[in-house]
Design an enzyme around this catalytic site. Structure first.
Site, PDB file in Angstrom:
ATOM      1  N   HIS A 131       0.799  -1.225   0.000  1.00  0.00           N
ATOM      2  CA  HIS A 131       0.000   0.000   0.000  1.00  0.00           C
ATOM      3  C   HIS A 131       0.831   1.275   0.000  1.00  0.00           C
ATOM      4  CE1 HIS A 131      -3.571  -2.481   1.792  1.00  0.00           C
ATOM      5  NE2 HIS A 131      -3.394  -2.674   0.496  1.00  0.00           N
ATOM      6  N   CYS A 139       4.861  12.778  -7.663  1.00  0.00           N
ATOM      7  CA  CYS A 139       4.016  13.754  -8.336  1.00  0.00           C
ATOM      8  C   CYS A 139       2.638  13.154  -8.618  1.00  0.00           C
ATOM      9  CB  CYS A 139       4.669  14.205  -9.643  1.00  0.00           C
ATOM     10  SG  CYS A 139       3.656  15.386 -10.577  1.00  0.00           S
ATOM     11  N   GLY A 221      -2.087  -9.766  12.338  1.00  0.00           N
ATOM     12  CA  GLY A 221      -2.652  -8.455  12.636  1.00  0.00           C
ATOM     13  C   GLY A 221      -3.429  -7.828  11.510  1.00  0.00           C
TER      14      GLY A 221
END
Length: 280
Positions: A131, A139, A221
């Site tokens: 992620h 940019c 987790g």
């Protein structure tokens, strides 16, 4: 020590360790729960202070950035400052130690994370980020990486990328002034995968290959609700891997073979201790 665990959990940890030392290819997926144990809030946590009127889902999108880049940039700068003093917890350190130990014992341990912080790297793990990276910018128009630091008298955070070939260090600041790309002039955004965006292809390919070829897949987790990362366990299972989940709040997942119901920071050091003894 194992005495800190319940008798039932001790038995499960020992059984898990015996399974793991008998395998050569292991894939680990970590999620927000691991970072939460270091004090990093999750997306499910309610926003606080000036940001209490917003939902994370309404800010972490391309649409939100296009509509109000200043708002989104300020939120991320606030978030960066919020986690700047956070450090790896025992789960991060245990995974790093296991990864290094595995390399000496002809065992391959691939760590993939949904987290955008650098706590795995701080603990000296080699990790694939699905992620993105909280401490990197790019940019919003041409995707050019941006490593510049704007003029600021605010806080600076210096991090080193332990896994990069050039071992470079980057100073980070929390100034809320928008930055512009030196190539095309577009606004600079965090190098994070926002809602509605595709995962980085190279990182996803690494994760998918590791899941498809592993003998054991460990989910630590993570709620297993955010796709496509949540599908990695399915890929592993379809290819014959055993599935282990470490979570104080297990998910109702029928593919799981072993569930260790506890925080990663409690279980992982004990699990690595058992593994290191069995592998020695």
């Amino acid at each position: 020590m194992l005495a800190e665990l319940s008798s039932e959990l001790i038995v499960e940890v020992q059984r898990t360790a015996k399974l793991l030392v008998a395998k050569q290819r292991i894939c680990v997926l970590t999620g927000a729960g691991v970072s939460a144990e270091s004090g990093i809030p999750t997306f499910r946590d309610k926003q606080t202070g000036l940001w209490s009127q917003y939902r994370a889902e309404d800010l972490a999108t391309c649409t939100a950035f296009a509509r109000d880049p200043q708002l989104v940039w300020s939120w991320y700068q606030w978030g960066r400052q919020l986690v700047s003093d956070k450090t790896p917890n025992p789960a991060h350190h245990a995974l790093a130690q296991w990864q290094q130990h595995a390399g000496l014992k002809n065992q391959q341990l691939t760590i993939v994370t949904q987290n955008v912080d650098d706590l795995h790297e701080q603990a000296d793990s080699t990790v694939t980020h699905l992620h993105g990276h909280l401490w990197r910018n790019r940019c919003s128009q041409c995707d050019m990486p941006h490593n510049g630091v704007s003029n600021s008298k605010s806080f600076n955070r210096v991090t080193s990328n332990r896994n990069s070939s050039d071992n470079s260090s980057t100073a980070h600041n929390y100034n809320e002034k928008l930055l512009n790309c030196t190539d095309c002039g577009g606004y600079i955004r965090p190098d994070i995968v926002w809602f509605g965006e595709s995962l980085p292809s190279e990182a996803w390919q690494t994760a998918e290959n590791a899941a498809a070829n592993c003998e054991v897949f460990i989910s630590i987790g993570t709620s297993s609700l955010v796709y496509p990362a949540a599908g990695l366990a399915q890929i592993a299972k379809q290819n014959g891997a055993k599935i282990i989940e470490i979570n104080p709040n297990p998910t109702p997942n029928t593919v799981v073979d072993i569930t260790l119901v506890a925080n990663a920071g409690v279980v992982m050091p004990q699990l690595f201790s058992q593994i290191s003894v069995l592998l020695s």
